[in-house]
Structure formats: structure tokens, C-alpha cells
Design a protein around this motif. Sequence first.
Motif, mmCIF file in Angstrom:
data_model
loop_
_atom_site.group_PDB
_atom_site.id
_atom_site.type_symbol
_atom_site.label_atom_id
_atom_site.label_comp_id
_atom_site.label_asym_id
_atom_site.label_seq_id
_atom_site.Cartn_x
_atom_site.Cartn_y
_atom_site.Cartn_z
ATOM 1 N N ALA A 44 -7.657 1.204 -1.070
ATOM 2 C CA ALA A 44 -6.980 0.574 -2.246
ATOM 3 C C ALA A 44 -7.548 -0.774 -2.207
ATOM 4 C CB ALA A 44 -5.390 0.410 -1.917
ATOM 5 N N PRO A 45 -7.603 -1.396 -3.583
ATOM 6 C CA PRO A 45 -8.211 -2.632 -3.990
ATOM 7 C C PRO A 45 -7.544 -3.655 -3.082
ATOM 8 C CG PRO A 45 -7.500 -1.485 -6.101
ATOM 9 C CD PRO A 45 -6.928 -0.556 -4.764
ATOM 10 N N SER A 79 0.766 -1.065 0.091
ATOM 11 C CA SER A 79 0.040 -0.119 -0.014
ATOM 12 C C SER A 79 0.854 1.100 -0.103
ATOM 13 C CB SER A 79 -0.964 0.144 1.166
ATOM 14 O OG SER A 79 -1.307 1.172 1.290
ATOM 15 N N ARG A 92 -14.318 2.213 -3.232
ATOM 16 C CA ARG A 92 -13.110 2.577 -4.158
ATOM 17 C C ARG A 92 -12.456 3.897 -3.615
ATOM 18 N NH1 ARG A 92 -16.355 0.712 -8.414
ATOM 19 N NH2 ARG A 92 -15.902 -1.474 -8.580
ATOM 20 N N ARG A 149 -15.244 -7.581 -2.793
ATOM 21 C CA ARG A 149 -14.583 -8.046 -3.933
ATOM 22 C C ARG A 149 -14.811 -7.492 -5.192
ATOM 23 N NH1 ARG A 149 -15.234 -12.925 -0.884
ATOM 24 N NH2 ARG A 149 -17.344 -13.048 -1.675
ATOM 25 N N GLN A 150 -16.117 -6.993 -5.469
ATOM 26 C CA GLN A 150 -16.519 -6.160 -6.623
ATOM 27 C C GLN A 150 -15.726 -4.837 -6.660
ATOM 28 O OE1 GLN A 150 -20.653 -6.162 -6.963
ATOM 29 N NE2 GLN A 150 -20.936 -8.204 -7.338
ATOM 30 N N ALA A 151 -15.533 -4.360 -5.434
ATOM 31 C CA ALA A 151 -15.020 -3.004 -5.244
ATOM 32 C C ALA A 151 -13.445 -3.136 -5.763
ATOM 33 C CB ALA A 151 -15.308 -2.296 -4.153
ATOM 34 N N ALA A 152 -12.987 -4.151 -5.122
ATOM 35 C CA ALA A 152 -11.501 -4.618 -5.478
ATOM 36 C C ALA A 152 -11.369 -4.858 -6.967
ATOM 37 C CB ALA A 152 -10.887 -5.618 -4.498
ATOM 38 N N GLY A 153 -12.151 -5.078 -7.572
ATOM 39 C CA GLY A 153 -12.172 -5.622 -9.057
ATOM 40 C C GLY A 153 -11.993 -7.312 -8.973
ATOM 41 N N ARG A 154 -12.343 -7.779 -8.179
ATOM 42 C CA ARG A 154 -12.282 -9.350 -8.071
ATOM 43 C C ARG A 154 -13.748 -10.037 -7.829
ATOM 44 N NH1 ARG A 154 -8.220 -7.033 -5.289
ATOM 45 N NH2 ARG A 154 -6.035 -7.646 -6.009
ATOM 46 N N LEU A 202 -9.486 -3.615 0.211
ATOM 47 C CA LEU A 202 -10.817 -4.024 0.106
ATOM 48 C C LEU A 202 -10.739 -5.511 -0.042
ATOM 49 C CD1 LEU A 202 -11.911 -1.477 -2.662
ATOM 50 C CD2 LEU A 202 -12.421 -1.779 -0.219
ATOM 51 N N ALA A 203 -9.973 -6.250 -0.837
ATOM 52 C CA ALA A 203 -9.837 -7.682 -0.678
ATOM 53 C C ALA A 203 -9.417 -8.316 0.519
ATOM 54 C CB ALA A 203 -8.605 -8.039 -2.126
#
Length: 169
Positions: free
Chosen positions: A139-140, A105, A135, A162-167, A143-144
Amino acid sequence: MTGADDFAANRARQAALYGAPLGDRVRTLVTVLGISQARLARTLGMSPAMLSQLASGRRVKIGSPAVLARLQMLDHRCAAVARPLPPAAVEALLAEVARAQLRWSPAAAGAPAPRPRPPAPGPGASRGSAADALRRVAAPARLAAAAAALGPGFPELAEVLRQAAGRPG
């Protein structure tokens, strides 16, 4: 110093760095999860030999920040779940930790603070999705990690994280 003295000194250094000797953490995880040390090593993204050296005190530090983050994530998750874990839950947890793409980070590294968030929309304006809001504040990787921690008890919230983290999923 003898070899035993070296190992004891290394375990003491690990306790100072990680809060406990890594051998204690490894033994706890393999016992709680009912897995081998080699399986734990693969999940964390390191060789079984390296994990063995860390657990025995032959080595002091985990060199990879991603491996350390996965170990912390798994340690945290195991502390937060009821025992015993069913085999399917163990498999899901190990798969989630192994897939985690945790990165350093910038804030933790002393980098400049992220740019300020835009002002909240005025009355009656759309605020976007929950994922959009998340978001803007984390940071992603954070969030993950939060999704992994909340997954067993709050699967719906974990999915949004997970969706917010892009996963997704």
C-alpha cells in the motif's frame, strides 16, 4: 490512588501498549534530534499540551492513528541513523515525517485480503517499472514508511519507494 500512583499506572499501561512509557520515547527523540518537545509535537501533528500530557503519564493513549504512525516512523528512523545528526539532516527528517500521510492499512484492520496480483508477464514481455512492481505488493502508506526508513542510507531506493507511493521527491 494518589496522583503519582495514577501517573505510574498510566506509564505502565503505555509501556504495555507502546513498548515503553511515552515519556521515555519523547525524551529520547528530543535529545537525539536536539529539538524541543513543542517542535516534536508539531512534527507529529498534535498540540504541545497533548504531547506533554502523554509524556507525563496524565494521558495514556495516542488517539490519532496518523500521529502514532508518525511517532513510530520517527522513532524507527532515529534508531537507524548515526548520531549526532547534522542540523540539516534533522530538518529534512522532521519535514519528511510531518509530510507523511500515513493511513490505516486495510490488512492491519482485518479487512479482506487485497485481490491477488496478476500473473507475471511471460518471457520477453515488459515488466514495467520498479515503482509499478512495488505498487503491486504494498500500500502507498507502507511504501512511504519504507522510503522514510531507507532515506538516509539509501536515497536512490527511497526515491523509488516515494515514487511508487505517489510522493516523488
